[in-house]
Design a protein around this motif. Structure first.
Motif, PDB file in Angstrom:
ATOM      1  N   ALA A   1      21.543  -8.376  -9.965  1.00  0.00           N
ATOM      2  CA  ALA A   1      21.908  -9.578  -9.198  1.00  0.00           C
ATOM      3  C   ALA A   1      20.705 -10.440  -8.846  1.00  0.00           C
ATOM      4  O   ALA A   1      20.873 -11.548  -8.326  1.00  0.00           O
ATOM      5  CB  ALA A   1      22.649  -9.179  -7.917  1.00  0.00           C
ATOM      6  N   GLY A   2      19.507  -9.933  -9.089  1.00  0.00           N
ATOM      7  CA  GLY A   2      18.310 -10.699  -8.785  1.00  0.00           C
ATOM      8  C   GLY A   2      17.948 -10.744  -7.320  1.00  0.00           C
ATOM      9  O   GLY A   2      17.056 -11.488  -6.905  1.00  0.00           O
ATOM     10  N   LEU A   3      18.626  -9.925  -6.493  1.00  0.00           N
ATOM     11  CA  LEU A   3      18.367  -9.895  -5.053  1.00  0.00           C
ATOM     12  C   LEU A   3      17.242  -8.911  -4.768  1.00  0.00           C
ATOM     13  O   LEU A   3      17.375  -7.708  -5.053  1.00  0.00           O
ATOM     14  CB  LEU A   3      19.631  -9.499  -4.302  1.00  0.00           C
ATOM     15  N   ASN A   4      16.154  -9.385  -4.201  1.00  0.00           N
ATOM     16  CA  ASN A   4      14.968  -8.562  -3.991  1.00  0.00           C
ATOM     17  C   ASN A   4      14.898  -8.065  -2.543  1.00  0.00           C
ATOM     18  O   ASN A   4      14.544  -8.822  -1.631  1.00  0.00           O
ATOM     19  CB  ASN A   4      13.707  -9.355  -4.335  1.00  0.00           C
ATOM     20  N   LEU A   5      15.210  -6.790  -2.354  1.00  0.00           N
ATOM     21  CA  LEU A   5      15.164  -6.164  -1.025  1.00  0.00           C
ATOM     22  C   LEU A   5      14.118  -5.057  -0.969  1.00  0.00           C
ATOM     23  O   LEU A   5      14.151  -4.208  -0.072  1.00  0.00           O
ATOM     24  CB  LEU A   5      16.539  -5.582  -0.683  1.00  0.00           C
ATOM     25  N   LEU A   6      13.183  -5.067  -1.906  1.00  0.00           N
ATOM     26  CA  LEU A   6      12.211  -3.976  -1.999  1.00  0.00           C
ATOM     27  C   LEU A   6      11.378  -3.816  -0.734  1.00  0.00           C
ATOM     28  O   LEU A   6      11.016  -2.702  -0.364  1.00  0.00           O
ATOM     29  CB  LEU A   6      11.282  -4.203  -3.202  1.00  0.00           C
ATOM     30  N   LYS A   7      11.078  -4.892  -0.053  1.00  0.00           N
ATOM     31  CA  LYS A   7      10.244  -4.823   1.148  1.00  0.00           C
ATOM     32  C   LYS A   7      10.929  -4.047   2.277  1.00  0.00           C
ATOM     33  O   LYS A   7      10.266  -3.562   3.199  1.00  0.00           O
ATOM     34  CB  LYS A   7       9.887  -6.234   1.640  1.00  0.00           C
ATOM     35  N   PHE A   8      12.256  -3.909   2.189  1.00  0.00           N
ATOM     36  CA  PHE A   8      13.004  -3.213   3.233  1.00  0.00           C
ATOM     37  C   PHE A   8      13.292  -1.752   2.876  1.00  0.00           C
ATOM     38  O   PHE A   8      13.883  -1.037   3.683  1.00  0.00           O
ATOM     39  CB  PHE A   8      14.329  -3.931   3.498  1.00  0.00           C
ATOM     40  N   ARG A   9      12.893  -1.318   1.674  1.00  0.00           N
ATOM     41  CA  ARG A   9      13.313   0.002   1.203  1.00  0.00           C
ATOM     42  C   ARG A   9      12.769   1.127   2.083  1.00  0.00           C
ATOM     43  O   ARG A   9      13.487   2.074   2.404  1.00  0.00           O
ATOM     44  CB  ARG A   9      12.890   0.211  -0.246  1.00  0.00           C
ATOM     45  N   ARG A  10      11.496   1.042   2.460  1.00  0.00           N
ATOM     46  CA  ARG A  10      10.927   2.111   3.294  1.00  0.00           C
ATOM     47  C   ARG A  10      11.613   2.171   4.653  1.00  0.00           C
ATOM     48  O   ARG A  10      11.942   3.257   5.141  1.00  0.00           O
ATOM     49  CB  ARG A  10       9.427   1.907   3.470  1.00  0.00           C
ATOM     50  N   ALA A  11      11.833   1.001   5.260  1.00  0.00           N
ATOM     51  CA  ALA A  11      12.492   0.970   6.567  1.00  0.00           C
ATOM     52  C   ALA A  11      13.898   1.544   6.482  1.00  0.00           C
ATOM     53  O   ALA A  11      14.329   2.308   7.358  1.00  0.00           O
ATOM     54  CB  ALA A  11      12.531  -0.465   7.099  1.00  0.00           C
ATOM     55  N   ILE A  12      14.623   1.193   5.431  1.00  0.00           N
ATOM     56  CA  ILE A  12      15.978   1.721   5.255  1.00  0.00           C
ATOM     57  C   ILE A  12      15.938   3.232   5.072  1.00  0.00           C
ATOM     58  O   ILE A  12      16.759   3.965   5.640  1.00  0.00           O
ATOM     59  CB  ILE A  12      16.671   1.034   4.061  1.00  0.00           C
ATOM     60  N   GLY A  13      14.977   3.716   4.290  1.00  0.00           N
ATOM     61  CA  GLY A  13      14.859   5.151   4.072  1.00  0.00           C
ATOM     62  C   GLY A  13      14.553   5.905   5.354  1.00  0.00           C
ATOM     63  O   GLY A  13      15.155   6.953   5.638  1.00  0.00           O
ATOM     64  N   LEU A  14      13.621   5.394   6.153  1.00  0.00           N
ATOM     65  CA  LEU A  14      13.264   6.066   7.403  1.00  0.00           C
ATOM     66  C   LEU A  14      14.391   5.984   8.427  1.00  0.00           C
ATOM     67  O   LEU A  14      14.629   6.939   9.178  1.00  0.00           O
ATOM     68  CB  LEU A  14      11.986   5.458   7.974  1.00  0.00           C
ATOM     69  N   LEU A  15      15.102   4.875   8.451  1.00  0.00           N
ATOM     70  CA  LEU A  15      16.255   4.774   9.348  1.00  0.00           C
ATOM     71  C   LEU A  15      17.379   5.717   8.914  1.00  0.00           C
ATOM     72  O   LEU A  15      18.095   6.270   9.757  1.00  0.00           O
ATOM     73  CB  LEU A  15      16.769   3.332   9.391  1.00  0.00           C
ATOM     74  N   THR A  16      17.525   5.903   7.611  1.00  0.00           N
ATOM     75  CA  THR A  16      18.492   6.882   7.111  1.00  0.00           C
ATOM     76  C   THR A  16      18.172   8.257   7.680  1.00  0.00           C
ATOM     77  O   THR A  16      19.052   8.950   8.215  1.00  0.00           O
ATOM     78  CB  THR A  16      18.459   6.941   5.578  1.00  0.00           C
ATOM     79  N   PHE A  17      16.903   8.659   7.570  1.00  0.00           N
ATOM     80  CA  PHE A  17      16.484   9.961   8.101  1.00  0.00           C
ATOM     81  C   PHE A  17      16.699  10.027   9.611  1.00  0.00           C
ATOM     82  O   PHE A  17      17.162  11.045  10.137  1.00  0.00           O
ATOM     83  CB  PHE A  17      15.015  10.206   7.771  1.00  0.00           C
ATOM     84  N   PHE A  18      16.387   8.954  10.309  1.00  0.00           N
ATOM     85  CA  PHE A  18      16.537   8.911  11.765  1.00  0.00           C
ATOM     86  C   PHE A  18      17.984   9.152  12.183  1.00  0.00           C
ATOM     87  O   PHE A  18      18.261   9.950  13.092  1.00  0.00           O
ATOM     88  CB  PHE A  18      16.041   7.567  12.284  1.00  0.00           C
ATOM     89  N   PHE A  19      18.920   8.474  11.526  1.00  0.00           N
ATOM     90  CA  PHE A  19      20.323   8.630  11.911  1.00  0.00           C
ATOM     91  C   PHE A  19      20.878   9.997  11.495  1.00  0.00           C
ATOM     92  O   PHE A  19      21.698  10.573  12.218  1.00  0.00           O
ATOM     93  CB  PHE A  19      21.161   7.497  11.317  1.00  0.00           C
ATOM     94  N   ILE A  20      20.437  10.513  10.356  1.00  0.00           N
ATOM     95  CA  ILE A  20      20.874  11.858   9.964  1.00  0.00           C
ATOM     96  C   ILE A  20      20.312  12.896  10.923  1.00  0.00           C
ATOM     97  O   ILE A  20      20.995  13.859  11.297  1.00  0.00           O
ATOM     98  CB  ILE A  20      20.446  12.164   8.513  1.00  0.00           C
ATOM     99  N   LEU A  21      19.058  12.706  11.349  1.00  0.00           N
ATOM    100  CA  LEU A  21      18.467  13.607  12.345  1.00  0.00           C
ATOM    101  C   LEU A  21      19.230  13.525  13.661  1.00  0.00           C
ATOM    102  O   LEU A  21      19.504  14.553  14.302  1.00  0.00           O
ATOM    103  CB  LEU A  21      16.999  13.241  12.556  1.00  0.00           C
TER     104      LEU A  21
END
Length: 206
Positions: free
Chosen positions: A72-92
């Motif tokens: 789709a050409g949508l560039n969200l790479l700058k948010f990938r680390r934040a999304i990953g860490l928030l994923t861990f935070f909510f699972i924790l």
């Protein structure tokens, strides 16, 4: 018309750290609702479910970043680390609510992990997320090297599947919500893995 272009322009102005603030605020809001009766007659179970569901949604969002950029050409790479860490935070948070507020007794916790398949699978997924969260920083990337770091973070795929299975086996009977989440994860993994397999096959046969 390239719809993604104006979106990418707008997103470049949004700092990645804002996601941490939004995520922490939402987690606190859910906890507040649990304390004040806003989550129904079983607030602990509802809070446990809400945290786990948000974690699964964020995991899907993280898996979607590469396909969205590719197709789709949508560039969200700058948010990938934040999304990953928030994923861990909510699972924790999901796990801690279960451990501290729900079960509480250590012997019962271990018994549930061993005897209940959905909990065993969920714990396995959480354990796989630990090295991912610990190494989600620039220092780890430099020390490990890009290739080793990327290889380690492919554990995300396994953790996502285990999270989907945990949700599927948690509910009673066939329910549409966990099926849809599982289907989304499977589709995103196929979109990520298939092009790589095709490239490797073409390279071997060239």
């Amino acid at each position: 018309m390239d719809i993604a272009a104006p979106l990418n322009t707008a997103l470049r102005k949004v700092p990645a750290w804002t996601l941490y603030i939004v995520g922490a605020a939402y987690a606190a809001w859910l906890f507040y609702l649990g304390l004040t009766g806003g989550l129904g007659v079983e607030p602990i179970k509802a809070l446990e479910h809400a945290y786990g569901l948000v974690g699964l949604q964020l995991m899907i969002a993280g898996l979607a970043i590469t396909p969205l950029r590719k197709y789709a050409g949508l560039n969200l790479l700058k948010f990938r680390r934040a999304i990953g860490l928030l994923t861990f935070f909510f699972i924790l948070a999901h796990l801690l609510v279960w451990l501290v507020l729900d079960v509480q007794v250590l012997s019962e916790i271990w018994r549930d992990i061993v005897k209940r398949t959905y909990i065993t699978v969920g714990m396995a997924g959480f354990v796989l997320m630990l090295p991912l969260a610990i190494t989600s920083n620039n220092m780890s990337l430099r020390k490990m090297g890009a290739a080793s770091w990327r290889k380690l973070h492919k554990l995300t795929y396994v953790a996502a599947l285990l999270g989907a299975l945990h949700f599927l086996w948690l509910v009673k009977g066939l329910q549409m919500e966990p099926i849809l989440y599982t289907a989304a994860i499977v589709v995103l993994l196929v979109l990520r893995v298939t092009p790589k397999l095709a490239q490797r096959t073409a390279a071997r046969t060239a």
